[in-house]
Design an enzyme around this catalytic site. Sequence first.
Site, mmCIF file in Angstrom:
data_model
loop_
_atom_site.group_PDB
_atom_site.id
_atom_site.type_symbol
_atom_site.label_atom_id
_atom_site.label_comp_id
_atom_site.label_asym_id
_atom_site.label_seq_id
_atom_site.Cartn_x
_atom_site.Cartn_y
_atom_site.Cartn_z
ATOM 1 N N ASP A 178 10.141 -10.788 0.156
ATOM 2 C CA ASP A 178 9.880 -12.108 0.727
ATOM 3 C C ASP A 178 9.848 -12.058 2.248
ATOM 4 O O ASP A 178 8.916 -12.558 2.888
ATOM 5 C CB ASP A 178 10.957 -13.098 0.280
ATOM 6 C CG ASP A 178 10.754 -13.597 -1.133
ATOM 7 O OD1 ASP A 178 9.615 -13.954 -1.478
ATOM 8 O OD2 ASP A 178 11.735 -13.649 -1.891
ATOM 9 N N TYR A 179 10.877 -11.473 2.834
ATOM 10 C CA TYR A 179 10.987 -11.502 4.288
ATOM 11 C C TYR A 179 9.913 -10.657 4.965
ATOM 12 O O TYR A 179 9.353 -11.051 5.991
ATOM 13 C CB TYR A 179 12.377 -11.045 4.721
ATOM 14 C CG TYR A 179 13.436 -12.112 4.561
ATOM 15 C CD1 TYR A 179 13.222 -13.411 5.004
ATOM 16 C CD2 TYR A 179 14.664 -11.827 3.971
ATOM 17 C CE1 TYR A 179 14.189 -14.393 4.849
ATOM 18 C CE2 TYR A 179 15.637 -12.800 3.821
ATOM 19 C CZ TYR A 179 15.394 -14.088 4.266
ATOM 20 O OH TYR A 179 16.350 -15.064 4.118
#
Length: 401
Positions: free
Chosen positions: A187-188
């Site tokens: 995600d990041y």
Amino acid sequence: MPDPDPPIHRLEEQPPVNDVVLPLEGVRVVEVAQVLAAPYVASLLGDLGADVVKVERPEGDLIRPTDALLRAGGSAYFASANRNKRYLTVDLKDPVDRRRLNREIAECDVLVTNGRPGAVHRAGLDYEAVRALRPDVVYCLVTAFGESGPRCEEPGMDLTAQALAGLMGTTGEPDGPPAKTSSPVGDYSAALFAVQGVLAALYRRTRTGQGAKVGVNLLDASLAMLGNYVPQVSVTGVDLARVGSGHQQLVPYQAFPDAHGEYFVVACLTQKFWELLCTAIDRPEWRRDTRFLTNTDRRNHRALLVGELTALFATRPRAEWIALLGARGVPTCEVNSLTQALEDPQVRHNGIVVQTPPDDVHGVYRFIGNPLLLDDERLPVRSTAQPLAPLPRSALQTGAG
């Protein structure tokens, strides 16, 4: 001299936004997204000064109820990705709400959304539909696996991206199961790549007037995190084996337990550090041992060398080892828990941890601010995550609806 133990940075101590010239002031962002990666994209743009409107369905973002740690319809998970935004509740199936959203899109510079390609198209949030409302829009779509291909319509998230990309398969102890990284790096990392693309597209638009479509998926971003290993595997034809806290390419470069079972790391990135380690632990003969002469030799005899070091380091407390190795110039430090990391003197000095003031909405909590420094200053946090509520009509674009 600087305070050696400064307090946790408090939100009310952030410089007022009017005193800071932020690079994206005047840029309008509409976020129609949920969970983590895409909302974090919009949050990072908000950190840089953009006016971000987060559009949520009436029941709210999927991660609002993930935990009950914050009051007023928020969760700690949600708060981590939703600062520096305004909020708008929209039922996409309601014609009035949809017209309001379309007016917001027509006036925005950046549209951030996520989801499976088919669902994005059915919601009327695909690039062509958005570009019809704002021809020079910078459109950012975050997907799990991509916009086409055999998995593009499968549900996907950080865990599945880590599994498919090889992150899980190369993480964990040698004799244990595969392990997900504690951080949702899929995600990041996807969010960071997406922000890079949005900023590049905005820059190009200032020169050409041309909008852009920015596409990032969690699978590609996760695989990119293993980029340093791909040339090795392609040349050797040998897959990566799990090595616990060790490094696939460097030895010794891992955590070791001390006499009390507390861990610290020894990081011999270069031959120089290896030779300094041999001197520090009184093993000068290892510098001439043909099994340990080069990093390749040490990697080929990983089990033997790591076993010797593990036995040695188990004889004394880690504080003694850190002091001894550090004095000799060997890279070393303790392995912190998250709680310990938040209180680390360097972390506190950096001011990356921000504490909210007391209020009746979410209570008091800490969060991590934007790591970016601009002109040697941290970006101000202008607002934290807010309860789910429609924006007042005055905050919407005027017009029929």
